[in-house]
Design a protein around this motif. Structure first.
Motif, PDB file in Angstrom:
ATOM      1  N   ASP A   1       4.239  47.007  62.030  1.00  0.00           N
ATOM      2  CA  ASP A   1       4.974  48.096  62.789  1.00  0.00           C
ATOM      3  C   ASP A   1       5.436  47.473  63.928  1.00  0.00           C
ATOM      4  OD1 ASP A   1       4.392  49.933  60.967  1.00  0.00           O
ATOM      5  OD2 ASP A   1       2.862  50.743  61.819  1.00  0.00           O
ATOM      6  N   LYS A   2       4.928  46.354  64.303  1.00  0.00           N
ATOM      7  CA  LYS A   2       5.232  45.619  65.808  1.00  0.00           C
ATOM      8  C   LYS A   2       6.540  44.795  65.490  1.00  0.00           C
ATOM      9  CE  LYS A   2       1.444  43.718  66.518  1.00  0.00           C
ATOM     10  NZ  LYS A   2       0.544  44.110  65.440  1.00  0.00           N
ATOM     11  N   LYS A   3       7.107  44.631  66.796  1.00  0.00           N
ATOM     12  CA  LYS A   3       8.604  43.628  66.699  1.00  0.00           C
ATOM     13  C   LYS A   3       8.112  42.648  67.933  1.00  0.00           C
ATOM     14  CE  LYS A   3      11.680  47.378  65.560  1.00  0.00           C
ATOM     15  NZ  LYS A   3      10.764  48.600  65.196  1.00  0.00           N
ATOM     16  N   TYR A   4       8.598  41.568  67.410  1.00  0.00           N
ATOM     17  CA  TYR A   4       8.550  40.324  68.133  1.00  0.00           C
ATOM     18  C   TYR A   4       9.683  39.805  68.830  1.00  0.00           C
ATOM     19  CZ  TYR A   4       4.086  40.885  65.529  1.00  0.00           C
ATOM     20  OH  TYR A   4       2.902  41.234  64.865  1.00  0.00           O
ATOM     21  N   HIS A   5       9.770  39.332  70.085  1.00  0.00           N
ATOM     22  CA  HIS A   5      10.793  38.588  70.672  1.00  0.00           C
ATOM     23  C   HIS A   5      10.725  37.222  70.686  1.00  0.00           C
ATOM     24  CE1 HIS A   5      13.160  37.206  74.019  1.00  0.00           C
ATOM     25  NE2 HIS A   5      14.193  38.133  73.784  1.00  0.00           N
ATOM     26  N   ILE A   6      11.508  36.650  70.196  1.00  0.00           N
ATOM     27  CA  ILE A   6      11.783  34.939  69.967  1.00  0.00           C
ATOM     28  C   ILE A   6      12.922  34.714  70.580  1.00  0.00           C
ATOM     29  CG2 ILE A   6      11.515  33.308  68.085  1.00  0.00           C
ATOM     30  CD1 ILE A   6       9.160  34.987  67.921  1.00  0.00           C
ATOM     31  N   ARG A   7      12.790  33.591  71.355  1.00  0.00           N
ATOM     32  CA  ARG A   7      13.817  32.822  72.020  1.00  0.00           C
ATOM     33  C   ARG A   7      14.032  31.339  71.494  1.00  0.00           C
ATOM     34  NH1 ARG A   7      15.257  30.581  77.095  1.00  0.00           N
ATOM     35  NH2 ARG A   7      17.298  31.366  77.660  1.00  0.00           N
ATOM     36  N   VAL A   8      15.149  31.126  71.515  1.00  0.00           N
ATOM     37  CA  VAL A   8      15.434  29.513  71.044  1.00  0.00           C
ATOM     38  C   VAL A   8      16.550  29.045  72.006  1.00  0.00           C
ATOM     39  CG1 VAL A   8      16.422  28.205  69.068  1.00  0.00           C
ATOM     40  CG2 VAL A   8      15.098  30.056  68.407  1.00  0.00           C
ATOM     41  N   THR A   9      16.295  27.776  72.162  1.00  0.00           N
ATOM     42  CA  THR A   9      17.034  27.099  73.239  1.00  0.00           C
ATOM     43  C   THR A   9      17.456  26.007  72.923  1.00  0.00           C
ATOM     44  OG1 THR A   9      15.181  26.110  74.578  1.00  0.00           O
ATOM     45  CG2 THR A   9      16.160  28.315  75.542  1.00  0.00           C
TER      46      THR A   9
END
Length: 398
Positions: A295-303
């Motif tokens: 049910d959770k959501k995850y924040h992913i960042r790519v650089t």
């Protein structure tokens, strides 16, 4: 297209051909196998179960694939021993060239055969050059080994999959394996843009990392750009960039967020808008990821963590792949040290080779087009002559 895998075999009809995917452990054989169809199959090793029938299954699956326009073929139930038997059979029967021309990827219990892409060919050639010179990746590191898995699919945690141009997998011998994803998701993926746009290339890099929740540790994006309106084509630039997850930005999102899930978004400065202005490719992307059953959501960042121009004005002689790129759990002392390096001169030599091959292909296509136009002109002239001799038509056009 490569020729027959076994020259004396009959051509299978559409009704007799096996399905596009089979299980080599099945006891059912898709079509009757005539005596003498495989006259030189290798003998099984003493004490091991006979693999003759299993090799038959694989070959019967691959033959129609080579004769058709399909791009990919999968065979389930293939073991490492069976793969070795298959390769030995191909070599012993004079089909080594056919084998080498295909993209042969192997996963546990599955053989994946694809027709090569230009990006795959460039990376495959580059790794062959490095292997011959002894400058490739380490054979082993602790309990880990690295496997070139070519262009096997990267399966995304959010569902679906994507095939990179090339990839490197870390395979651990039991210790440190969290789950199957550790061994079946590459640590390093390579994407080569030849006709693809620069913007699409970097978005592809971001997707590999975001959609695997950071299990792909590094994406190498190689952007090959040509001068516009030049014949023959001329190189304008070759850019090599590294893309990694920004692990400091990772977080679990508990509040409701209106941002669309499972989609990468280019990060732009305030006031910049991709839909209103032509902007250069982004150097950072983020995504709000959801995983089936969670049910959770995850924040992913790519650089984009590094970028080099290799053609017009190279400032470096080598590009390092670090231990933290290649391995999931390197020793602390090795974290930021090179596991292996690419020579810029090797990279450019391989690209120049493929540029020459593409130019030859372009010339062949141009000659073919010219011949087609000449043939069409002759046919039109012949038709006009016959029309003149035939006189006025007795039928009116509707």
């Amino acid at each position: 297209m490569p020729g027959h895998l076994f020259p004396d075999s009959p051509v299978l009809t559409n009704s007799a051909r096996p399905a596009s995917r089979i299980d080599s452990t099945s006891s059912a054989i898709p079509t009757p196998i005539p005596v003498g169809l495989f006259p030189s199959l290798p003998e099984s090793q003493a004490g091991s179960p006979p693999k003759t029938s299993l090799v038959r299954h694989v070959l019967l699956q691959l033959q129609p694939f080579l004769e058709s326009g399909e791009r990919e073929c999968e065979v389930d139930g293939v073991t490492p021993a069976l793969l070795a038997e298959l390769k030995a059979h191909m070599i012993q029967n004079g089909q080594a060239g056919v084998w080498e021309s295909l993209r042969v990827d192997f996963r546990p219990d599955k053989l994946i055969v694809r027709l090569p892409t230009l990006g795959h060919e460039i990376m495959s050639d580059l790794f062959h050059v490095m292997a011959r010179s002894g400058t490739g990746y380490p054979e082993s590191y602790g309990s880990s080994t690295i496997i070139e898995d070519g262009s096997a699919d990267i399966h995304y945690r959010s569902g679906g999959y994507k095939t990179p141009d090339f990839s490197l997998y870390e395979v651990k011998d039991g210790k440190g394996v969290v789950n199957d994803d550790d061994n079946t998701t590459p640590t390093v993926a390579f994407e080569v843009a030849y006709t693809q746009t620069s913007r699409n290339l970097v978005e592809e890099a971001a997707r590999h990392i975001c959609f695997t929740m950071g299990r792909v540790l590094l994406v190498v994006a190689i952007d090959i750009i040509h001068e516009r309106n030049t014949h023959p084509r001329k190189l304008h630039s070759v850019t090599w960039s590294h893309w990694e997850e920004d692990v400091r930005a990772y977080g679990v999102v508990t509040k409701q967020d209106e941002e669309e899930v499972n989609r990468v978004h280019a990060e732009r400065r305030h006031g910049e808008n991709d839909t209103l202005h032509v902007l250069p490719p982004a150097t950072a992307f983020s995504a709000l990821m959801s995983v089936p059953g969670d049910d959770k959501k995850y924040h992913i960042r790519v650089t984009e963590t590094a970028k080099w121009e290799l053609f017009s004005d190279p400032k470096i002689s080598r590009i390092d792949i670090l231990h933290r790129h290649l391995y999931r759990d390197p020793d602390d002392a090795d974290w930021d040290t090179p596991a292996f390096s690419f020579s810029v001169s090797d990279i450019m030599a391989v690209i120049f080779k493929h540029e020459a091959l593409q130019e030859q292909s372009d010339r062949k296509s141009k000659r073919g087009l010219a011949a087609d136009l000449e043939t069409l002109s002759v046919l039109e002239a012949r038709r006009a002559k016959r029309q003149n001799r035939a006189g006025p038509s007795s039928q009116q056009a509707v």
